[in-house]
Design a protein around this motif. Structure first.
Motif, PDB file in Angstrom:
ATOM      1  N   UNK A 168       0.733  -1.160  -0.014  1.00 22.15           N
ATOM      2  CA  UNK A 168      -0.009   0.054  -0.027  1.00 22.15           C
ATOM      3  C   UNK A 168       0.892   1.254   0.049  1.00 22.15           C
ATOM      4  N   UNK A 169       2.111   1.085   0.418  1.00 25.12           N
ATOM      5  CA  UNK A 169       2.949   2.459   0.427  1.00 25.12           C
ATOM      6  C   UNK A 169       3.567   2.714  -0.889  1.00 25.12           C
ATOM      7  N   UNK A 170       2.989   3.630  -1.558  1.00 26.38           N
ATOM      8  CA  UNK A 170       3.294   4.047  -3.030  1.00 26.38           C
ATOM      9  C   UNK A 170       4.786   4.851  -3.113  1.00 26.38           C
ATOM     10  N   UNK A 171       4.979   5.237  -2.085  1.00 29.30           N
ATOM     11  CA  UNK A 171       6.330   6.052  -1.949  1.00 29.30           C
ATOM     12  C   UNK A 171       7.459   5.185  -1.907  1.00 29.30           C
ATOM     13  N   UNK A 172       7.673   4.318  -0.781  1.00 32.15           N
ATOM     14  CA  UNK A 172       8.464   3.333  -0.590  1.00 32.15           C
ATOM     15  C   UNK A 172       8.244   2.047  -1.103  1.00 32.15           C
ATOM     16  N   UNK A 173       8.098   2.015  -2.228  1.00 27.25           N
ATOM     17  CA  UNK A 173       7.267   0.595  -2.783  1.00 27.25           C
ATOM     18  C   UNK A 173       8.444  -0.593  -2.900  1.00 27.25           C
ATOM     19  N   UNK A 174       8.195  -1.361  -2.391  1.00 25.99           N
ATOM     20  CA  UNK A 174       9.213  -2.780  -2.498  1.00 25.99           C
ATOM     21  C   UNK A 174       8.452  -4.001  -3.220  1.00 25.99           C
ATOM     22  N   UNK A 175       9.576  -4.877  -3.307  1.00 24.40           N
ATOM     23  CA  UNK A 175       8.968  -6.221  -4.031  1.00 24.40           C
ATOM     24  C   UNK A 175       9.012  -7.300  -3.229  1.00 24.40           C
ATOM     25  N   UNK A 176       8.113  -7.645  -2.660  1.00 20.17           N
ATOM     26  CA  UNK A 176       8.076  -8.910  -1.623  1.00 20.17           C
ATOM     27  C   UNK A 176       8.327 -10.382  -2.629  1.00 20.17           C
ATOM     28  N   UNK A 177       8.974 -11.202  -2.310  1.00 18.73           N
ATOM     29  CA  UNK A 177       9.148 -12.439  -2.858  1.00 18.73           C
ATOM     30  C   UNK A 177       9.651 -12.324  -4.475  1.00 18.73           C
ATOM     31  N   UNK A 178      10.719 -11.470  -4.680  1.00 19.10           N
ATOM     32  CA  UNK A 178      10.946 -11.239  -6.311  1.00 19.10           C
ATOM     33  C   UNK A 178      11.110 -12.602  -7.000  1.00 19.10           C
ATOM     34  N   UNK A 179      11.599 -13.744  -6.245  1.00 21.51           N
ATOM     35  CA  UNK A 179      11.682 -14.964  -7.223  1.00 21.51           C
ATOM     36  C   UNK A 179      10.301 -15.635  -7.544  1.00 21.51           C
ATOM     37  N   UNK A 180       9.535 -15.229  -7.029  1.00 15.59           N
ATOM     38  CA  UNK A 180       8.118 -16.042  -7.423  1.00 15.59           C
ATOM     39  C   UNK A 180       7.457 -15.272  -8.322  1.00 15.59           C
ATOM     40  N   UNK A 181       7.543 -14.118  -8.588  1.00 14.00           N
ATOM     41  CA  UNK A 181       6.501 -13.240  -9.184  1.00 14.00           C
ATOM     42  C   UNK A 181       6.566 -13.328 -10.827  1.00 14.00           C
ATOM     43  N   UNK A 182       7.507 -13.830 -11.447  1.00  9.42           N
ATOM     44  CA  UNK A 182       7.978 -14.166 -12.837  1.00  9.42           C
ATOM     45  C   UNK A 182       8.098 -15.341 -13.011  1.00  9.42           C
ATOM     46  N   UNK A 183       7.326 -16.324 -13.524  1.00  6.69           N
ATOM     47  CA  UNK A 183       7.195 -17.886 -13.429  1.00  6.69           C
ATOM     48  C   UNK A 183       7.339 -18.361 -14.713  1.00  6.69           C
ATOM     49  N   UNK A 184       7.672 -19.682 -14.872  1.00  2.00           N
ATOM     50  CA  UNK A 184       7.728 -20.450 -16.260  1.00  2.00           C
ATOM     51  C   UNK A 184       6.200 -20.573 -16.537  1.00  2.00           C
ATOM     52  N   UNK A 185       5.668 -20.546 -17.705  1.00  2.00           N
ATOM     53  CA  UNK A 185       4.321 -20.572 -17.950  1.00  2.00           C
ATOM     54  C   UNK A 185       3.903 -21.893 -17.971  1.00  2.00           C
ATOM     55  N   UNK A 186       4.906 -22.845 -18.312  1.00  2.00           N
ATOM     56  CA  UNK A 186       4.444 -24.236 -18.445  1.00  2.00           C
ATOM     57  C   UNK A 186       4.440 -24.848 -17.035  1.00  2.00           C
ATOM     58  N   UNK A 187       5.486 -24.556 -16.260  1.00  2.00           N
ATOM     59  CA  UNK A 187       5.483 -25.403 -14.955  1.00  2.00           C
ATOM     60  C   UNK A 187       4.229 -24.735 -14.025  1.00  2.00           C
ATOM     61  N   UNK A 188       4.036 -23.576 -14.070  1.00  2.00           N
ATOM     62  CA  UNK A 188       2.960 -22.730 -13.367  1.00  2.00           C
ATOM     63  C   UNK A 188       1.615 -22.664 -14.042  1.00  2.00           C
ATOM     64  N   UNK A 189       1.335 -23.377 -15.033  1.00  2.00           N
ATOM     65  CA  UNK A 189       0.085 -23.081 -15.837  1.00  2.00           C
ATOM     66  C   UNK A 189      -1.244 -23.325 -14.918  1.00  2.00           C
ATOM     67  N   UNK A 190      -1.191 -24.298 -14.210  1.00  2.00           N
ATOM     68  CA  UNK A 190      -2.137 -24.699 -13.424  1.00  2.00           C
ATOM     69  C   UNK A 190      -2.675 -23.534 -12.477  1.00  2.00           C
ATOM     70  N   UNK A 191      -1.815 -23.177 -11.620  1.00  2.00           N
ATOM     71  CA  UNK A 191      -2.003 -21.943 -10.820  1.00  2.00           C
ATOM     72  C   UNK A 191      -2.367 -20.594 -11.479  1.00  2.00           C
TER      73      UNK A 191
END
Length: 198
Positions: free
Chosen positions: A70-93
């Motif tokens: 919610x903080x638009x000034x001090x924006x941070x990225x939680x769990x950066x490794x899980x936000x861009x995923x392989x389409x084939x591996x994560x297709x179900x979710x």
């Protein structure tokens, strides 16, 4: 580098009530099989209204996990490794996420949209790999970086002053476009306005 597609979607009350959110979710869902680069294709999703919502879509999850900042000034990225995923591996979710997306925000009353912070957040997730970002916007961005104010003025239409409406009111978007270009990120904007959107 694997091809990367990151979807940034406005979930404000206007986008929900107009049917834009439902249409976008359905369109993305039907086009996933047509994205080039399989089996290495990576995808990610981010939604925004008055705050930014990240989604962890890693394979093995029963349901996607929403992470709200919610903080638009001090924006941070939680769990950066899980936000861009392989389409084939994560297709179900991913399919579960797109199917549930319209109902997740069906009672949203937030009319505001923080497009600027959402773009910065998406940039932070994708800058290491580049790729294509698709932004779906239905209202004038009014919060955070890149906030705009309505400036439509019917009294100057057809006069020499009309050209002022064709000039940007802020330089934030130009500067951000240069930053995206340096990181090899292309950005497509799909606008669905019901009112002036600049």
């Amino acid at each position: 580098q694997p091809p990367s597609y990151f979807f940034v979607i406005d979930v404000s009350a206007t986008s929900v009530k107009s049917g834009m959110l439902k249409s976008v979710a359905a369109a993305i869902s039907t086009s996933l099989d047509d994205l080039p680069g399989a089996p290495r294709t990576q995808v990610g999703f981010l939604t925004y209204d008055e705050s930014v919502h990240y989604y962890s879509l890693k394979s093995g999850l029963a349901n996607p996990q929403m992470l709200v900042v919610a903080d638009l000034v001090e924006l941070f990225v939680p769990a950066p490794d899980d936000l861009l995923v392989n389409l084939q591996e994560s297709r179900e979710v991913i399919d579960i996420f797109l199917q549930n997306l319209p109902s997740m925000f069906e009672n949203n009353n937030n009319e505001a949209a923080c497009l600027g912070p959402a773009l910065k957040a998406a940039f932070t997730v994708t800058k290491h790999i580049g790729g294509k970002m698709c932004v779906f916007q239905s209202v004038l961005p009014t919060l955070g970086d890149g906030a705009l104010t309505p400036r439509e003025n019917n009294q100057i239409m057809g006069t020499p002053d009309e050209v002022k409406l064709l000039r940007p009111s802020v330089n934030w978007y130009k500067d951000t476009a240069i930053e995206f270009s340096r990181a090899q990120i292309s950005l497509d904007m799909f606008l669905f306005p019901r009112a002036y959107i600049d």
